[in-house]
Design a protein around this motif. Sequence first.
Motif, PDB file in Angstrom:
ATOM      1  N   GLY A 152       0.689   2.611 -14.314  1.00 44.46           N
ATOM      2  CA  GLY A 152       1.597   1.504 -14.523  1.00 44.46           C
ATOM      3  C   GLY A 152       1.933   1.293 -15.980  1.00 44.46           C
ATOM      4  N   GLU A 153       2.696   0.241 -16.262  1.00 45.29           N
ATOM      5  CA  GLU A 153       3.109  -0.049 -17.627  1.00 45.29           C
ATOM      6  C   GLU A 153       1.929  -0.410 -18.513  1.00 45.29           C
ATOM      7  OE1 GLU A 153       6.084  -3.032 -17.500  1.00 45.29           O
ATOM      8  OE2 GLU A 153       7.584  -1.760 -16.521  1.00 45.29           O
ATOM      9  N   ASP A 154       0.832  -0.883 -17.904  1.00 44.20           N
ATOM     10  CA  ASP A 154      -0.345  -1.250 -18.695  1.00 44.20           C
ATOM     11  C   ASP A 154      -1.221  -0.048 -19.029  1.00 44.20           C
ATOM     12  OD1 ASP A 154      -1.328  -0.669 -16.203  1.00 44.20           O
ATOM     13  OD2 ASP A 154      -2.424  -2.563 -15.938  1.00 44.20           O
ATOM     14  N   GLY A 155      -0.800   1.146 -18.580  1.00 44.32           N
ATOM     15  CA  GLY A 155      -1.546   2.361 -18.888  1.00 44.32           C
ATOM     16  C   GLY A 155      -2.627   2.697 -17.894  1.00 44.32           C
ATOM     17  N   ALA A 156      -2.858   1.818 -16.918  1.00 40.55           N
ATOM     18  CA  ALA A 156      -3.878   2.062 -15.898  1.00 40.55           C
ATOM     19  C   ALA A 156      -3.219   2.481 -14.584  1.00 40.55           C
ATOM     20  CB  ALA A 156      -4.723   0.814 -15.686  1.00 40.55           C
ATOM     21  N   LEU A 157      -3.979   3.175 -13.743  1.00 41.49           N
ATOM     22  CA  LEU A 157      -3.466   3.545 -12.446  1.00 41.49           C
ATOM     23  C   LEU A 157      -3.327   2.295 -11.580  1.00 41.49           C
ATOM     24  CD1 LEU A 157      -5.462   6.824 -11.660  1.00 41.49           C
ATOM     25  CD2 LEU A 157      -3.076   6.623 -12.381  1.00 41.49           C
ATOM     26  N   ALA A 158      -2.181   2.154 -10.957  1.00 40.72           N
ATOM     27  CA  ALA A 158      -1.914   0.992 -10.117  1.00 40.72           C
ATOM     28  C   ALA A 158      -2.661   1.116  -8.794  1.00 40.72           C
ATOM     29  CB  ALA A 158      -0.413   0.857  -9.874  1.00 40.72           C
ATOM     30  N   ALA A 159      -2.602   0.069  -7.993  1.00 42.92           N
ATOM     31  CA  ALA A 159      -3.243   0.089  -6.682  1.00 42.92           C
ATOM     32  C   ALA A 159      -2.654   1.230  -5.848  1.00 42.92           C
ATOM     33  CB  ALA A 159      -3.039  -1.237  -5.971  1.00 42.92           C
ATOM     34  N   PRO A 160      -3.493   1.988  -5.163  1.00 46.86           N
ATOM     35  CA  PRO A 160      -2.981   3.121  -4.385  1.00 46.86           C
ATOM     36  C   PRO A 160      -2.129   2.688  -3.198  1.00 46.86           C
ATOM     37  CG  PRO A 160      -5.311   2.756  -3.941  1.00 46.86           C
ATOM     38  CD  PRO A 160      -4.945   1.849  -5.070  1.00 46.86           C
ATOM     39  N   VAL A 161      -1.187   3.535  -2.856  1.00 44.14           N
ATOM     40  CA  VAL A 161      -0.284   3.298  -1.721  1.00 44.14           C
ATOM     41  C   VAL A 161      -0.537   4.390  -0.687  1.00 44.14           C
ATOM     42  CG1 VAL A 161       2.127   3.201  -0.990  1.00 44.14           C
ATOM     43  CG2 VAL A 161       1.451   2.239  -3.206  1.00 44.14           C
ATOM     44  N   ASP A 162      -0.710   4.005   0.554  1.00 41.30           N
ATOM     45  CA  ASP A 162      -0.951   4.986   1.604  1.00 41.30           C
ATOM     46  C   ASP A 162       0.262   5.887   1.777  1.00 41.30           C
ATOM     47  OD1 ASP A 162      -3.573   4.301   2.396  1.00 41.30           O
ATOM     48  OD2 ASP A 162      -2.812   2.564   3.472  1.00 41.30           O
ATOM     49  N   LEU A 163       0.007   7.189   1.849  1.00 37.55           N
ATOM     50  CA  LEU A 163       1.102   8.163   1.892  1.00 37.55           C
ATOM     51  C   LEU A 163       1.725   8.317   3.275  1.00 37.55           C
ATOM     52  CD1 LEU A 163       0.033  11.159  -0.381  1.00 37.55           C
ATOM     53  CD2 LEU A 163       2.115   9.791  -0.547  1.00 37.55           C
ATOM     54  N   ASP A 164       0.973   8.071   4.335  1.00 33.41           N
ATOM     55  CA  ASP A 164       1.489   8.345   5.681  1.00 33.41           C
ATOM     56  C   ASP A 164       2.834   7.662   5.938  1.00 33.41           C
ATOM     57  OD1 ASP A 164       1.055   9.480   8.448  1.00 33.41           O
ATOM     58  OD2 ASP A 164       1.145   7.351   8.930  1.00 33.41           O
ATOM     59  N   PRO A 165       2.968   6.337   5.721  1.00 30.71           N
ATOM     60  CA  PRO A 165       4.288   5.724   5.971  1.00 30.71           C
ATOM     61  C   PRO A 165       5.348   6.160   4.968  1.00 30.71           C
ATOM     62  CG  PRO A 165       2.754   4.123   5.056  1.00 30.71           C
ATOM     63  CD  PRO A 165       1.952   5.334   5.384  1.00 30.71           C
ATOM     64  N   VAL A 166       4.932   6.454   3.727  1.00 31.26           N
ATOM     65  CA  VAL A 166       5.903   6.884   2.725  1.00 31.26           C
ATOM     66  C   VAL A 166       6.471   8.253   3.089  1.00 31.26           C
ATOM     67  CG1 VAL A 166       6.287   7.331   0.264  1.00 31.26           C
ATOM     68  CG2 VAL A 166       4.650   5.584   0.975  1.00 31.26           C
ATOM     69  N   MET A 167       5.607   9.141   3.606  1.00 29.98           N
ATOM     70  CA  MET A 167       6.067  10.468   4.019  1.00 29.98           C
ATOM     71  C   MET A 167       7.078  10.378   5.160  1.00 29.98           C
ATOM     72  SD  MET A 167       4.761  13.117   2.325  1.00 29.98           S
ATOM     73  CE  MET A 167       4.829  14.458   3.519  1.00 29.98           C
ATOM     74  N   ARG A 168       7.042   9.289   5.910  1.00 31.58           N
ATOM     75  CA  ARG A 168       7.963   9.127   7.034  1.00 31.58           C
ATOM     76  C   ARG A 168       9.268   8.433   6.638  1.00 31.58           C
ATOM     77  NH1 ARG A 168       5.009  10.166  11.660  1.00 31.58           N
ATOM     78  NH2 ARG A 168       2.741  10.106  11.396  1.00 31.58           N
ATOM     79  N   ASP A 169       9.387   8.050   5.388  1.00 30.62           N
ATOM     80  CA  ASP A 169      10.576   7.341   4.917  1.00 30.62           C
ATOM     81  C   ASP A 169      11.718   8.334   4.713  1.00 30.62           C
ATOM     82  OD1 ASP A 169      12.524   5.887   3.525  1.00 30.62           O
ATOM     83  OD2 ASP A 169      11.026   4.669   2.495  1.00 30.62           O
ATOM     84  N   ALA A 170      12.750   8.193   5.511  1.00 25.58           N
ATOM     85  CA  ALA A 170      13.867   9.151   5.480  1.00 25.58           C
ATOM     86  C   ALA A 170      14.690   9.040   4.203  1.00 25.58           C
ATOM     87  CB  ALA A 170      14.765   8.940   6.692  1.00 25.58           C
ATOM     88  N   ARG A 171      14.487   8.000   3.437  1.00 24.00           N
ATOM     89  CA  ARG A 171      15.286   7.828   2.213  1.00 24.00           C
ATOM     90  C   ARG A 171      14.802   8.727   1.078  1.00 24.00           C
ATOM     91  NH1 ARG A 171      14.406   1.539   1.608  1.00 24.00           N
ATOM     92  NH2 ARG A 171      12.325   2.329   2.145  1.00 24.00           N
ATOM     93  N   ILE A 172      13.598   9.254   1.197  1.00 24.89           N
ATOM     94  CA  ILE A 172      13.045  10.097   0.137  1.00 24.89           C
ATOM     95  C   ILE A 172      13.482  11.541   0.347  1.00 24.89           C
ATOM     96  CG2 ILE A 172      10.930  10.980  -0.895  1.00 24.89           C
ATOM     97  CD1 ILE A 172       9.617   8.336  -0.156  1.00 24.89           C
ATOM     98  N   GLU A 173      14.127  12.098  -0.658  1.00 23.47           N
ATOM     99  CA  GLU A 173      14.647  13.453  -0.553  1.00 23.47           C
ATOM    100  C   GLU A 173      13.584  14.481  -0.924  1.00 23.47           C
ATOM    101  OE1 GLU A 173      18.126  13.938  -2.853  1.00 23.47           O
ATOM    102  OE2 GLU A 173      19.287  12.396  -1.785  1.00 23.47           O
TER     103      GLU A 173
END
Length: 214
Positions: A152-173
Amino acid sequence: MSTEIHWFRRPGAIAPDHPGTLNPVYELLDHPIVLGRADDPFLAPEHDAEGFFTHEVALDRVAKLAGILRLLGVGPDAPVRIAAEVPEPAAVLARLAVIRVGGRLTEDASAPVDVELRAGRSAPVRDVHRAFDKPVRRLPSGFAGVAVAARGEDGALAAPVDLDPVMRDARIEPAAAAELPADLVVIAREDGAQVPALAVAESPASVLTVPIAN
Protein backbone atom coordinates in the motif's frame (compact mmCIF):
# COMPACT_ATOMS: atom_id res chain seq x y z
CA MET A 1 9.06 -30.58 -24.59
CA SER A 2 11.29 -29.09 -27.22
CA THR A 3 14.49 -27.44 -26.01
CA GLU A 4 14.40 -24.94 -28.90
CA ILE A 5 13.90 -21.39 -27.71
CA HIS A 6 11.12 -19.48 -29.45
CA TRP A 7 12.44 -15.95 -29.54
CA PHE A 8 10.18 -12.95 -29.93
CA ARG A 9 13.29 -11.11 -31.14
CA ARG A 10 16.58 -12.92 -31.49
CA PRO A 11 19.79 -11.67 -29.87
CA GLY A 12 21.20 -8.77 -31.85
CA ALA A 13 17.96 -8.02 -33.71
CA ILE A 14 17.10 -4.91 -31.67
CA ALA A 15 20.70 -3.75 -31.25
CA PRO A 16 24.06 -5.47 -31.70
CA ASP A 17 24.47 -6.00 -27.96
CA HIS A 18 20.80 -6.68 -27.10
CA PRO A 19 20.20 -10.14 -25.57
CA GLY A 20 16.92 -10.70 -27.43
CA THR A 21 13.41 -11.10 -26.03
CA LEU A 22 11.44 -14.18 -25.06
CA ASN A 23 9.06 -15.44 -22.39
CA PRO A 24 9.54 -18.75 -20.54
CA VAL A 25 5.79 -19.14 -20.02
CA TYR A 26 5.23 -18.91 -23.76
CA GLU A 27 7.55 -21.90 -24.06
CA LEU A 28 5.55 -23.93 -21.55
CA LEU A 29 1.95 -23.03 -22.38
CA ASP A 30 1.33 -20.85 -25.42
CA HIS A 31 3.57 -22.61 -27.92
CA PRO A 32 2.32 -26.16 -27.18
CA ILE A 33 -1.22 -24.89 -27.85
CA VAL A 34 -0.07 -23.45 -31.18
CA LEU A 35 1.20 -26.95 -31.98
CA GLY A 36 -2.24 -28.43 -31.30
CA ARG A 37 -1.61 -29.71 -27.76
CA ALA A 38 -4.33 -27.66 -26.04
CA ASP A 39 -6.04 -30.76 -24.62
CA ASP A 40 -2.84 -32.51 -23.55
CA PRO A 41 -2.24 -32.67 -19.79
CA PHE A 42 0.07 -29.99 -18.41
CA LEU A 43 0.77 -31.34 -14.93
CA ALA A 44 1.97 -34.85 -14.18
CA PRO A 45 -0.79 -37.33 -13.17
CA GLU A 46 0.32 -37.53 -9.55
CA HIS A 47 -0.51 -33.83 -9.18
CA ASP A 48 -3.58 -33.75 -11.42
CA ALA A 49 -5.19 -37.17 -11.30
CA GLU A 50 -8.36 -35.99 -13.07
CA GLY A 51 -6.43 -34.41 -15.92
CA PHE A 52 -8.14 -31.07 -15.37
CA PHE A 53 -5.10 -28.88 -15.99
CA THR A 54 -4.62 -29.29 -19.70
CA HIS A 55 -2.38 -26.78 -21.46
CA GLU A 56 -5.49 -24.79 -22.38
CA VAL A 57 -6.87 -24.66 -18.83
CA ALA A 58 -3.46 -23.94 -17.30
CA LEU A 59 -2.90 -21.08 -19.75
CA ASP A 60 -6.34 -19.68 -18.99
CA ARG A 61 -5.63 -19.64 -15.23
CA VAL A 62 -2.06 -18.35 -15.57
CA ALA A 63 -3.02 -15.55 -17.98
CA LYS A 64 -5.95 -14.47 -15.77
CA LEU A 65 -3.79 -14.32 -12.64
CA ALA A 66 -1.12 -12.49 -14.64
CA GLY A 67 -3.79 -9.93 -15.53
CA ILE A 68 -4.58 -9.50 -11.83
CA LEU A 69 -0.90 -9.11 -10.99
CA ARG A 70 -0.51 -6.56 -13.76
CA LEU A 71 -3.32 -4.48 -12.20
CA LEU A 72 -1.37 -4.62 -8.93
CA GLY A 73 1.64 -3.11 -10.67
CA VAL A 74 3.65 -6.28 -11.25
CA GLY A 75 6.01 -5.99 -14.20
CA PRO A 76 9.74 -6.26 -14.90
CA ASP A 77 11.81 -6.13 -11.69
CA ALA A 78 8.76 -6.00 -9.38
CA PRO A 79 9.46 -8.45 -6.52
CA VAL A 80 6.73 -11.01 -5.80
CA ARG A 81 6.75 -13.80 -3.24
CA ILE A 82 4.75 -17.03 -3.33
CA ALA A 83 4.50 -18.03 0.32
CA ALA A 84 5.47 -21.58 1.24
CA GLU A 85 1.96 -22.37 2.46
CA VAL A 86 0.40 -21.84 -0.98
CA PRO A 87 -0.48 -25.38 -2.11
CA GLU A 88 0.36 -27.01 -5.40
CA PRO A 89 -0.69 -26.78 -8.16
CA ALA A 90 -1.80 -23.21 -7.37
CA ALA A 91 1.80 -22.29 -6.51
CA VAL A 92 3.02 -23.52 -9.92
CA LEU A 93 0.37 -21.50 -11.75
CA ALA A 94 1.22 -18.46 -9.62
CA ARG A 95 4.94 -18.72 -10.39
CA LEU A 96 4.19 -18.86 -14.08
CA ALA A 97 1.81 -15.89 -13.82
CA VAL A 98 4.51 -13.78 -12.16
CA ILE A 99 7.07 -14.61 -14.85
CA ARG A 100 4.50 -14.11 -17.62
CA VAL A 101 4.45 -10.37 -16.86
CA GLY A 102 8.16 -10.19 -15.99
CA GLY A 103 7.90 -10.04 -12.21
CA ARG A 104 10.80 -11.24 -10.06
CA LEU A 105 10.01 -14.30 -7.95
CA THR A 106 11.63 -13.67 -4.58
CA GLU A 107 12.33 -16.77 -2.51
CA ASP A 108 13.77 -15.03 0.56
CA ALA A 109 10.95 -14.97 3.12
CA SER A 110 12.41 -11.85 4.77
CA ALA A 111 13.00 -9.78 1.64
CA PRO A 112 10.64 -6.87 0.89
CA VAL A 113 8.19 -7.51 -1.94
CA ASP A 114 5.53 -5.53 -3.78
CA VAL A 115 3.04 -8.41 -3.88
CA GLU A 116 2.72 -11.64 -1.93
CA LEU A 117 0.51 -14.65 -2.55
CA ARG A 118 -0.33 -16.50 0.64
CA ALA A 119 -2.85 -18.90 2.10
CA GLY A 120 -6.32 -17.38 2.31
CA ARG A 121 -9.62 -18.46 3.73
CA SER A 122 -10.74 -21.99 3.02
CA ALA A 123 -13.25 -21.44 0.24
CA PRO A 124 -16.44 -23.51 0.27
CA VAL A 125 -16.96 -26.02 -2.49
CA ARG A 126 -19.03 -24.33 -5.18
CA ASP A 127 -18.94 -26.68 -8.10
CA VAL A 128 -22.62 -26.33 -9.06
CA HIS A 129 -25.03 -23.40 -9.25
CA ARG A 130 -28.49 -23.06 -10.76
CA ALA A 131 -29.34 -21.06 -13.84
CA PHE A 132 -32.77 -21.13 -15.48
CA ASP A 133 -33.72 -23.93 -13.08
CA LYS A 134 -31.01 -26.22 -14.43
CA PRO A 135 -27.86 -27.16 -12.52
CA VAL A 136 -24.70 -25.77 -14.10
CA ARG A 137 -21.24 -26.98 -13.15
CA ARG A 138 -18.85 -24.29 -11.96
CA LEU A 139 -15.26 -24.96 -12.87
CA PRO A 140 -12.73 -24.36 -10.11
CA SER A 141 -10.67 -21.20 -10.33
CA GLY A 142 -7.51 -23.06 -9.37
CA PHE A 143 -6.87 -20.59 -6.55
CA ALA A 144 -9.44 -21.46 -3.89
CA GLY A 145 -7.85 -20.88 -0.48
CA VAL A 146 -5.19 -18.53 -1.89
CA ALA A 147 -5.03 -14.78 -1.26
CA VAL A 148 -2.99 -11.89 -2.65
CA ALA A 149 -1.64 -8.88 -0.77
CA ALA A 150 -0.14 -5.81 -2.45
CA ARG A 151 2.03 -3.05 -0.98
CA GLY A 152 0.00 0.00 0.00
CA GLU A 153 0.87 3.68 0.06
CA ASP A 154 2.24 3.29 3.59
CA GLY A 155 4.86 0.84 2.30
CA ALA A 156 3.33 -2.18 4.04
CA LEU A 157 1.46 -5.08 2.49
CA ALA A 158 -2.27 -4.45 2.66
CA ALA A 159 -4.83 -6.93 3.95
CA PRO A 160 -4.92 -9.97 1.65
CA VAL A 161 -7.78 -10.47 -0.79
CA ASP A 162 -9.04 -13.94 -1.62
CA LEU A 163 -8.22 -14.81 -5.22
CA ASP A 164 -11.06 -17.24 -5.97
CA PRO A 165 -13.78 -14.58 -6.54
CA VAL A 166 -11.31 -12.22 -8.23
CA MET A 167 -10.30 -14.95 -10.70
CA ARG A 168 -13.99 -15.26 -11.61
CA ASP A 169 -14.38 -11.54 -12.35
CA ALA A 170 -14.98 -11.22 -16.09
CA ARG A 171 -13.83 -7.60 -16.08
CA ILE A 172 -10.19 -8.60 -15.56
CA GLU A 173 -8.37 -9.14 -18.83
CA PRO A 174 -5.87 -12.01 -19.12
CA ALA A 175 -2.30 -10.90 -19.71
CA ALA A 176 -0.37 -11.91 -22.82
CA ALA A 177 3.17 -13.20 -22.50
CA ALA A 178 5.32 -10.09 -22.16
CA GLU A 179 8.43 -9.69 -24.31
CA LEU A 180 11.14 -10.03 -21.70
CA PRO A 181 14.84 -9.34 -22.24
CA ALA A 182 16.62 -12.69 -22.07
CA ASP A 183 18.88 -11.39 -19.28
CA LEU A 184 16.02 -10.03 -17.13
CA VAL A 185 16.20 -11.58 -13.64
CA VAL A 186 12.91 -13.40 -12.99
CA ILE A 187 13.91 -15.49 -9.95
CA ALA A 188 15.88 -14.28 -6.94
CA ARG A 189 17.01 -17.34 -4.98
CA GLU A 190 17.24 -17.38 -1.21
CA ASP A 191 21.00 -18.01 -1.53
CA GLY A 192 21.38 -14.83 -3.58
CA ALA A 193 21.50 -16.46 -7.02
CA GLN A 194 19.84 -14.48 -9.81
CA VAL A 195 18.09 -16.51 -12.52
CA PRO A 196 17.45 -14.77 -15.87
CA ALA A 197 14.51 -15.42 -18.18
CA LEU A 198 16.68 -17.31 -20.67
CA ALA A 199 17.78 -19.84 -18.02
CA VAL A 200 14.15 -20.50 -17.08
CA ALA A 201 13.20 -20.96 -20.75
CA GLU A 202 16.03 -23.45 -21.14
CA SER A 203 15.25 -25.28 -17.89
CA PRO A 204 11.63 -24.91 -16.69
CA ALA A 205 12.50 -27.01 -13.61
CA SER A 206 14.11 -23.85 -12.23
CA VAL A 207 10.64 -22.45 -11.62
CA LEU A 208 8.38 -25.51 -11.42
CA THR A 209 8.38 -27.68 -8.32
CA VAL A 210 5.59 -29.89 -9.62
CA PRO A 211 6.55 -31.87 -12.73
CA ILE A 212 4.75 -31.25 -15.98
CA ALA A 213 3.38 -34.11 -18.03
CA ASN A 214 5.52 -35.68 -20.75
